[in-house]
Design a protein around this motif. Structure first.
Motif, PDB file in Angstrom:
ATOM      1  N   UNK A  52       0.817  -1.222   0.000  1.00 58.38           N
ATOM      2  CA  UNK A  52       0.000   0.000   0.000  1.00 58.38           C
ATOM      3  C   UNK A  52       0.846   1.265   0.000  1.00 58.38           C
ATOM      4  N   UNK A  53       2.098   1.156   0.446  1.00 65.48           N
ATOM      5  CA  UNK A  53       2.944   2.365   0.415  1.00 65.48           C
ATOM      6  C   UNK A  53       3.965   2.319  -0.717  1.00 65.48           C
ATOM      7  N   UNK A  54       3.840   1.356  -1.602  1.00 70.13           N
ATOM      8  CA  UNK A  54       4.676   1.346  -2.811  1.00 70.13           C
ATOM      9  C   UNK A  54       6.074   0.776  -2.610  1.00 70.13           C
ATOM     10  N   UNK A  55       6.338   0.189  -1.444  1.00 69.03           N
ATOM     11  CA  UNK A  55       7.677  -0.372  -1.205  1.00 69.03           C
ATOM     12  C   UNK A  55       7.820  -1.744  -1.861  1.00 69.03           C
ATOM     13  N   UNK A  56       6.686  -2.408  -2.059  1.00 70.46           N
ATOM     14  CA  UNK A  56       6.671  -3.707  -2.740  1.00 70.46           C
ATOM     15  C   UNK A  56       5.599  -3.651  -3.827  1.00 70.46           C
ATOM     16  N   UNK A  57       5.936  -4.175  -5.000  1.00 72.02           N
ATOM     17  CA  UNK A  57       4.910  -4.295  -6.048  1.00 72.02           C
ATOM     18  C   UNK A  57       4.431  -5.746  -6.024  1.00 72.02           C
ATOM     19  N   UNK A  58       3.149  -5.956  -5.740  1.00 71.46           N
ATOM     20  CA  UNK A  58       2.666  -7.344  -5.651  1.00 71.46           C
ATOM     21  C   UNK A  58       2.706  -8.049  -7.012  1.00 71.46           C
ATOM     22  N   UNK A  59       2.879  -9.357  -6.984  1.00 73.94           N
ATOM     23  CA  UNK A  59       2.871 -10.107  -8.251  1.00 73.94           C
ATOM     24  C   UNK A  59       1.465 -10.140  -8.856  1.00 73.94           C
ATOM     25  N   UNK A  60       0.463 -10.153  -7.987  1.00 77.07           N
ATOM     26  CA  UNK A  60      -0.923 -10.146  -8.473  1.00 77.07           C
ATOM     27  C   UNK A  60      -1.769  -9.234  -7.598  1.00 77.07           C
ATOM     28  N   UNK A  61      -2.870  -8.757  -8.166  1.00 76.85           N
ATOM     29  CA  UNK A  61      -3.838  -8.019  -7.367  1.00 76.85           C
ATOM     30  C   UNK A  61      -3.999  -6.579  -7.794  1.00 76.85           C
ATOM     31  N   UNK A  62      -4.969  -5.925  -7.144  1.00 74.54           N
ATOM     32  CA  UNK A  62      -5.260  -4.521  -7.456  1.00 74.54           C
ATOM     33  C   UNK A  62      -5.347  -3.726  -6.164  1.00 74.54           C
TER      34      UNK A  62
END
Ligand SMILES: Nc1ncnc2c1ncn2[C@@H]1O[C@H](COP(=O)(O)OP(=O)(O)OP(=O)(O)O)[C@@H](O)[C@H]1O
Length: 259
Positions: A52-62
Motif C-alpha cells: 500500500x505504500x509502494x515499497x513492494x509491487x505485488x505479483x498479483x492483485x489490485x
C-alpha cells in the motif's frame, strides 16, 4: 469491488522466492473509518502495508484509492495520491529538529519541494510561509510545540511516535497507515495516542488503517477488523464478531481453544 470504500485491495499476492507472504488478500476500508489488521507474526500484515505504500509491487492483485489504481506507483507517488504512513520502529531523521522533521512531510506536498525551499528561492517564499504555518499547527495539535527546536533523537520514544504522526499528517493523507502504533508505549502514552488516532479520523477527515498486536486496543479503537494468518485473510467484520471467530481464536491460541 465495493463502491462505498475509500481504499480497496483485491487479490493481492506477494511471493519472496518460495515464501508466499500474501495469498490473494482482499479487503476494503470504508471512508472515515478506523480499520485494524490483526494476525500472528508472519501473517502478512507488514507486507500488505508495504504494497500500500509502494515499497513492494505485488505479483498479483489490485489496489484502488478513491476508484483510482495505485498499483505500481513508487512510494513518493503513493504519498502524493494520499497514502500516509508511520513505521513500526519510528523512522525519523534523528539529527533534525522536530520542526524540520514535520516540515519534511509538508515539503512532499508543496509544488516547490524541499531543495528550492532550503535555498529560499524567490517565488517559493509564500508557499514556504504557509508550509511552516501548517507544520506549526500540526505540532500544536500533537502536543509538540514545546519541542520545535529539539533534535528528534533527544526525545522519549512516546514523543517520537507523535512526531512521526505529525509528519505523516503533514503529507495530507486520505488514508493513514499506522504500523503498530502502540508498540513500546507506556499505558499513559497509549491513552494519549488512542485519543490522537480518533481525533485524526474525526477532525482531520482521514481514514485510518492500522496494524496492531495489542488486541484490546484494536477492539476498542476500530470500526472494522481484518484478521490474517499465513498470508491469507481468515476473517473480517465488526470487532465483537472477529473476537469470537473460531478461525481467529485458532490462529492466536491454537486449535484446542477454537469452538
Ligand atoms: N523481504 C522479505 N524476504 C523474504 N521473506 C519475507 C520478506 N518480507 C517478509 N517475508 C516473509 O513473509 C511473511 C509475512 O511477513 P510480514 O512481515 O508481512 O508478516 P507480519 O504479519 O507483518 O509479521 P509481524 O507481526 O511479525 O511483523 C513471513 O513469512 C516473512 O518471513
Amino acid at each position: 469491488m465495493n463502491e462505498a470504500a475509500l481504499l480497496q485491495v483485491h487479490g493481492l499476492s506477494v511471493r519472496f522466492g518460495g515464501i508466499t507472504a500474501l495469498d490473494g488478500v482482499s479487503f476494503s476500508v470504508a471512508r472515515g473509518s478506523i480499520c485494524g489488521i490483526i494476525g500472528p507474526n508472519g501473517a502478512g500484515k507488514t507486507t500488505s502495508f508495504n504494497c500500500l505504500s509502494g515499497l513492494i509491487v505485488p505479483q498479483e492483485g489490485r489496489i484502488e484509492l478513491d476508484g483510482r489504481s495505485l498499483l505500481g506507483c513508487p512510494p513518493h507517488e503513493m504519498v502524493a495520491r494520499g497514502i500516509g504512513r508511520t513505521f513500526q520502529n519510528v523512522a525519523l531523521f534523528p539529527t533534525l529538529t522536530v520542526l524540520e522533521n514535520v516540515l519534511v512531510g509538508s515539503y512532499s506536498t508543496t509544488r516547490a519541494g524541499v531543495v528550492p525551499s532550503i535555498l529560499n528561492l524567490r517565488g517559493v517564499r509564500t508557499e514556504e510561509a504557509a508550509t511552516r504555518e501548517t507544520a506549526q499547527a500540526l505540532m500544536a495539535r500533537f502536543g509538540l510545540s514545546g519541542y520545535a527546536q529539539v533534535r528528534a533523537a533527544e526525545l522519549p520514544f512516546g514523543v517520537q511516535k507523535r512526531i512521526e504522526l505529525a509528519r505523516a499528517m503533514a503529507t495530507r493523507p486520505k488514508v493513514l497507515l499506522l504500523d503498530e502504533p502502540a508498540a513500546g508505549l507506556t499505558h499513559a502514552e497509549l491513552e494519549t495516542l488512542s485519543d490522537m488516532i480518533v481525533r485524526i479520523r474525526d477532525e482531520m477527515d482521514t481514514t485510518i488503517l492500522l496494524i496492531e498486536h495489542n488486541v484490546p486496543l484494536v477492539m476498542r479503537l476500530c470500526d472494522w477488523i481484518v484478521a490474517m494468518d499465513f498470508g491469507r485473510k481468515i476473517a473480517e467484520g465488526l470487532p465483537e464478531a472477529v473476537r469470537r471467530d473460531p478461525e481467529v481464536i485458532r490462529a492466536y491460541l491454537g486449535a484446542e481453544h477454537a469452538a
